[in-house]
Structures are given as structure tokens and as C-alpha cells.
Design an enzyme around this catalytic site. Sequence first.
Site, PDB file in Angstrom:
ATOM      1  N   SER A  90       2.543  -7.682  -3.752  1.00  0.00           N
ATOM      2  CA  SER A  90       2.819  -6.906  -2.546  1.00  0.00           C
ATOM      3  C   SER A  90       2.122  -5.552  -2.525  1.00  0.00           C
ATOM      4  O   SER A  90       1.773  -5.059  -1.449  1.00  0.00           O
ATOM      5  CB  SER A  90       4.327  -6.739  -2.342  1.00  0.00           C
ATOM      6  OG  SER A  90       4.927  -6.224  -3.506  1.00  0.00           O
ATOM      7  N   HIS A 150       3.898  -0.388  -3.846  1.00  0.00           N
ATOM      8  CA  HIS A 150       3.554  -0.551  -2.435  1.00  0.00           C
ATOM      9  C   HIS A 150       2.794   0.681  -1.936  1.00  0.00           C
ATOM     10  O   HIS A 150       1.749   0.559  -1.288  1.00  0.00           O
ATOM     11  CB  HIS A 150       4.812  -0.739  -1.587  1.00  0.00           C
ATOM     12  CG  HIS A 150       5.531  -2.011  -1.859  1.00  0.00           C
ATOM     13  ND1 HIS A 150       6.786  -2.269  -1.365  1.00  0.00           N
ATOM     14  CD2 HIS A 150       5.193  -3.108  -2.582  1.00  0.00           C
ATOM     15  CE1 HIS A 150       7.183  -3.471  -1.753  1.00  0.00           C
ATOM     16  NE2 HIS A 150       6.235  -4.004  -2.503  1.00  0.00           N
TER      17      HIS A 150
END
Length: 170
Positions: A90, A150
Site C-alpha cells: 500500500s 503510506h
Amino acid sequence: FRSFLILVPEFCRLLEAYFLHGRIFHLAFNMYAFYNLGQFVEQYFGGKTLFMAYIFTAITGSTLSFLMSLLGLWQNQGLPNGLSISVGASGAIFGLVGLVLGNKFWKKNTYSPEINIDTNGLWIFVIINLVIGFGFNLLGSGMYINNWAHLGGLFGGLLLGAVINIKSTF
């Protein structure tokens, strides 16, 4: 202790986590996001740039995650030494989002209307995922989301977006 191996010449650990996943749902969600966003990035930037952006933003995501872990700003699973273990793609997916957003913001590129990419929707994706991630972590749900990875991937992608041009033919 094993997390400190990054500090000795085992930098490959910064990249390995982006090819591992915790659960099948985690893998499926990241594959779905990468499939949808990867098609757009490949069409506008090319396959080599997609690969390079994935690797670069994976490293920037892991680096920020590791640094924040060292500072004790993010912990996962209450490990005794305060360091965290994190897996998943991610951070690099956020990096691809950053590539598109940075390219549109700094280079003022407009993308072809036949490929529908909503940059406002990408910002919403980023905000919702960060809010959910920090919310899960603060609530002590037992499921920890590495928002530092992230953010590191997103910042790496924004930097790439400022310097990489879309390919001229597509």
C-alpha cells in the site's frame, strides 16, 4: 532486534516488505488498487516508469516507516524494542497516487478523457485511508495500519510526479 538489521548493510529489507502481505484480504485489496491505478500509470508513463515508481516509492515508504518506528511515533503489536513489523504494497500504491497527483499539480498535465482518472477522487482516497488507518491504530483494534509507509510512499510519488513527464505517445 531484527529490525535494526536495516541499519547494517541489509537495505533490501526496505523493499522486501512490499512483496509480502499479512492476510488474503490485504493482498486482494492491494491487488485491486494496483490493478486499477497501475493501468492508468502504465498507459501515461510507460511500463518502465511504473516499475521504477513502484520500487522508488516502496523504498521511500519503508524508509519513513522505519524512521518513525525508531523515533517511537508508531508501534505495531507492542514489540518490546518499540520497532514495528510491516508488510504490504500500500505504501507503493500511495506512491503511484502521488505520482499522478504530483504530475498534475507541478507539470499541469491534463490526461486524456477516454481514460477516466479523477484526481479529486485520488485525494479523497488518500484522506479516507489515512483517517481509517489512524482511527484503527488509535482505537486499539489489534489491527495496525502503517500510515507512515503510506505517507512516505505518497511523498516519494509526489516528488516523482514533479520530475517525470508522461510519455508522448499512447
